[in-house]
Write an enzyme that holds these catalytic residues in place. Structure first.
Site, short mmCIF file in Angstrom:
data_model
loop_
_atom_site.label_atom_id
_atom_site.label_comp_id
_atom_site.label_asym_id
_atom_site.label_seq_id
_atom_site.Cartn_x
_atom_site.Cartn_y
_atom_site.Cartn_z
N PRO A 89 0.83 -1.22 0.00
CA PRO A 89 0.00 0.00 0.00
C PRO A 89 0.86 1.27 0.00
CG PRO A 89 -0.71 -1.54 1.70
CD PRO A 89 0.62 -2.03 1.19
N GLU A 116 3.13 -8.23 8.65
CA GLU A 116 3.09 -6.75 8.62
C GLU A 116 3.87 -6.20 7.44
OE1 GLU A 116 0.60 -7.32 11.09
OE2 GLU A 116 1.01 -5.20 10.67
N ARG A 154 -2.00 -10.22 -20.34
CA ARG A 154 -2.97 -10.12 -21.47
C ARG A 154 -2.50 -9.15 -22.54
NH1 ARG A 154 -6.26 -5.78 -21.25
NH2 ARG A 154 -8.03 -6.82 -22.23
N ASP A 169 -9.54 -1.20 -24.88
CA ASP A 169 -9.72 -1.42 -23.45
C ASP A 169 -10.19 -0.15 -22.74
OD1 ASP A 169 -7.00 -3.63 -22.48
OD2 ASP A 169 -9.12 -3.97 -22.89
#
Ligand code: 4FV
Length: 258
Positions: A89, A116, A154, A169
């Site tokens: 994150p 963690e 992809r 896309d």
């Protein structure tokens, strides 16, 4: 392209990369996904990879040595530079633009944290890039790694049966995708927009662009603010906004009449 993944759950990663478009890309030798378990690079009989966090506090931290030894083996497994990406994150958000850049690289290595996280010294010395898939906390980096493998896999040349689909896309042009319809034309849920049945490819392309512009304006104005719209697109968006306003007005009037 080669993708190496360092994870305490290598089978989960292999399974994610074995299905669908990504699985087929591997069968077509367009993509090679290898998973490495740091436990296989421990020297104690408990195959320890984590320890308590200095300074106290809940949770465990992944230790330097098993990861350093694993990454050394990964680097020696192929000649190309490993380009190590830590999924966390704390990284910048993954975007289609970054996905397209990664998809052009000969090789990337995805480091999946658990607990963690990972000892900061390992990250400072062994990681080339951090990436986040979103502002929320997962129990491990594997799902984020699977997202990267799928989004990059992809885009490998020949992975999608119709290369056009990648060009059309979502986000390919910075906009959200247009609506899609399949048979039947008529259903209790509604009817397929006439223009899509017209065979007039210019009108169909115009309608789809208009819908992409309108949806992006309605749902992701932040994306629209990053787009430089040409004259045609600005005119189509104005058209969409006018129609949207008049539809809202007629709905309002209907509500008043009821
Ligand atoms: C994550 C994310 C994520 C944090 C601690 C794994 C977890 C645990 N990775 N985008 N969001 N990672 O939540 O990439 O080690």
């Amino acid at each position: 392209m080669r993708i190496d993944v360092v994870s305490l759950f290598p089978d989960f990663v292999r399974q994610c990369a074995a299905v669908g478009v990504v699985g087929r890309a591997q069968q077509r030798q367009l993509l090679q996904v290898e998973a490495w378990n740091p436990r296989d690079y421990t020297s104690d009989r408990h195959r320890t990879v984590d320890a308590s966090s200095y300074g106290g506090g809940p949770g465990m931290v992944m230790m330097i040595e098993p990861l350093r030894a694993t990454l050394t083996a990964v680097r020696n497994a192929a000649p190309e530079p490993a380009h190590v990406i830590y999924l966390s994150p704390q990284g910048p958000r993954l975007t289609q633009g970054r996905v397209e850049a990664l998809a052009k690289m000969p090789r990337i290595t995805l480091l999946c944290g658990r607990y963690e996280g990972v000892d900061e010294r390992l990250l400072a010395h062994e990681v080339d890039e951090e990436l986040s898939i979103g502002d929320y906390v997962l129990s491990g980096g594997e799902l984020a790694a699977a997202v990267v493998i799928d989004a990059v896999g992809r885009l490998q040349e020949g992975a999608l049966n119709d290369a056009l689909s990648a060009e059309q896309d979502s986000f390919a042009n910075g906009l959200l995708d247009c609506p899609h319809y399949a048979k039947p034309v008529q259903d209790a849920l509604g009817t397929v927009p006439e223009v899509l049945l017209s065979g007039d490819h210019a009108a169909i392309a115009r309608w789809r662009l208009k819908q992409s512009l309108g949806r992006t304006w309605l749902r992701r104005p932040d994306l629209l603010s990053r787009c430089v719209l040409d004259k045609t697109s600005r005119a189509l968006l104005d058209e969409f906004r006018r129609e949207h306003a008049s539809q809202a007005l007629s709905r309002q009037n209907e509500a008043v009449d009821d």
